[in-house]
Design a protein around this motif. Sequence first.
Motif, short mmCIF file in Angstrom:
data_model
loop_
_atom_site.label_atom_id
_atom_site.label_comp_id
_atom_site.label_asym_id
_atom_site.label_seq_id
_atom_site.Cartn_x
_atom_site.Cartn_y
_atom_site.Cartn_z
N ASN A 1 0.84 -1.19 0.00
CA ASN A 1 0.00 0.00 0.00
C ASN A 1 0.88 1.25 0.00
O ASN A 1 1.77 1.37 0.83
CB ASN A 1 -0.84 0.09 1.29
N ALA A 2 0.60 2.15 -0.92
CA ALA A 2 1.16 3.50 -0.79
C ALA A 2 0.08 4.30 -0.08
O ALA A 2 -1.05 4.39 -0.54
CB ALA A 2 1.45 4.10 -2.15
N VAL A 3 0.43 4.83 1.06
CA VAL A 3 -0.56 5.43 1.94
C VAL A 3 -0.37 6.94 1.99
O VAL A 3 0.73 7.42 2.23
CB VAL A 3 -0.36 4.83 3.36
N LYS A 4 -1.46 7.67 1.71
CA LYS A 4 -1.37 9.13 1.73
C LYS A 4 -1.79 9.65 3.09
O LYS A 4 -2.84 9.28 3.62
CB LYS A 4 -2.24 9.71 0.63
N LEU A 5 -0.96 10.53 3.66
CA LEU A 5 -1.24 11.10 4.98
C LEU A 5 -2.00 12.40 4.81
O LEU A 5 -2.13 12.91 3.70
CB LEU A 5 0.08 11.31 5.72
N LYS B 1 1.81 13.62 2.33
CA LYS B 1 3.03 12.83 2.31
C LYS B 1 2.65 11.35 2.15
O LYS B 1 1.53 10.95 2.47
CB LYS B 1 3.83 13.03 3.59
N ILE B 2 3.61 10.57 1.63
CA ILE B 2 3.32 9.16 1.36
C ILE B 2 4.25 8.25 2.16
O ILE B 2 5.45 8.52 2.25
CB ILE B 2 3.55 8.84 -0.15
N VAL B 3 3.70 7.19 2.73
CA VAL B 3 4.53 6.11 3.28
C VAL B 3 4.01 4.79 2.70
O VAL B 3 2.94 4.76 2.11
CB VAL B 3 4.49 6.03 4.83
N GLU B 4 4.78 3.74 2.89
CA GLU B 4 4.35 2.45 2.36
C GLU B 4 4.20 1.43 3.48
O GLU B 4 4.91 1.47 4.48
CB GLU B 4 5.37 1.97 1.32
#
Length: 352
Positions: A84-88, A92-95
Motif C-alpha cells: 500500500n502506498a498510503v497518503k497522509l 506525504k506518502i509512506v508504504e
Amino acid sequence: MEGNTKQDIRKLSLEELETFFLEKGDKKFRAKQVYEWLWHKSLKNFDDMSNISKATRELLKEHFDINHIQVDLMQHSTDGTIKNAVKLFDDKIVESVLIPTSKRITACVSSQVGCSLDCNFCATARLKRMRNLNPDEIYDQVVAIKEEAETYFSRPLTNIVFMGMGEPLLNYNNVLSAIDKITSPEGLGMAPRRITLSTVGIPKMIRKMADDGVRFNLAVSLHAAINETRTRLMPINATNPLEDLAESLQYWYQKTKRKVTYEYVIWDGINDDEKHAVALAKFCKIIPSKVNIIQYNPIDEGEFRQASQDAVNRYVRILENHGIIAKVRKSRGQDIDAACGQLANKNEVAAL
Ligand code: SAH
C-alpha cells in the motif's frame, strides 16, 4: 478553540475527550462511545456515529477533524504480497506491506516518512526523513492491512512488524502509543507477542524500552558483528558500536527475559567469509537469540551483491555448530518493490 484550525480528534486521550464532553455539559460516557467509533471501529466520519445525537456530531465537527490515512495505490505481487502506498493528511506518502504465508498474515508498517539513518544498502535511506508518523497514522496502516487480509484472503491479520520505512526507536513515543492502541481492547485487541519492533540498534533506546516494560518482540538489524564492517554498512555504528549494543541487549534480556532476533544480510565480498560468520555466532551468545538471514534485495547497480548459496550455507552451518537457530528467509514482494529495504515511494518519485 479559535480560528479554523481544527484539532485531530485522535490526538486526544480518552481522559481528554471526557474532559471535553464534561466542559460542554455532556455526559462523561459519551467520550467512551466516540472513542470506540474512532479506534475500535475506525470510522472516518462523525456522521456515521449512529448512537451519537446530531447535535453532538455537529459539536464534534465544529471542533475536530478525523485525519484518516488513504490508501492511494495498492499493488499486488505474484507471490500474494500487497503493498500500500498510503497518503497522509498532509499529502506525504509512506508504504506498508501485507505478507501472507500459509500460517500467518503479517502487516509490515512504517514509523516515519523517510529515514534519517544512512544504511548504505537500503532504499529508504535515499529519502530524507521528513517527519515522524502520528500514532493514528501507524494504527491506520494496520487497520488497512487487516481489512485487506479479510477481503483478499478471508483470514485475520496475525502479526505486525515495524519493519517498514523509518527507525521506530527515533519515533519512540508515537510508536509506543500506537502499539498501546493496537493491543488495547478499545483498539484492535492484538497480543503484544504478535508484534515485533525492528531497530538499527540504538542502545539508549533499547534500555528505555526495557525500563518501560514493553511486552512486544525486539529485532535488531545487525548485518555484521565486526565493528569495522558494520560501520561501513550502517554509519550509526560509528557512534553506537557493537560493545554498547551488546550491553544494552544484556540489559534488555535481564529486564524482559525476551530473546532477540538478529536480521542479517550476507553480501558477496563484504561479510560472507568465515571470520564474519564466527563473529556473528559469538555475538549471538551474549543473550538468547536467533538469526533471520534475509536475502539482499538489490536497490541499484551499486557495490552490494547477494552472497553465494555456498556462503549462506556456511553461515548456517557455523551458527548451528554454535547451537544458534538460524532461518534463511525468502524475499517477498520483490516484483513490486515491497521487499525489505525496497520501500522508497518509487511510484511517487516516478510521477514527479
Ligand atoms: N530502521 C529499522 C526498521 C526497518 S526494517 C531497522 O533498520 O531495523 C527493514 C529491514 O530491512 C532492516 O533489517 C534492514 O536492515 C533491511 N534492509 C534494508 N535494505 C535492505 C535490502 N536492500 N535488502 C534486504 N534487506 C534490507
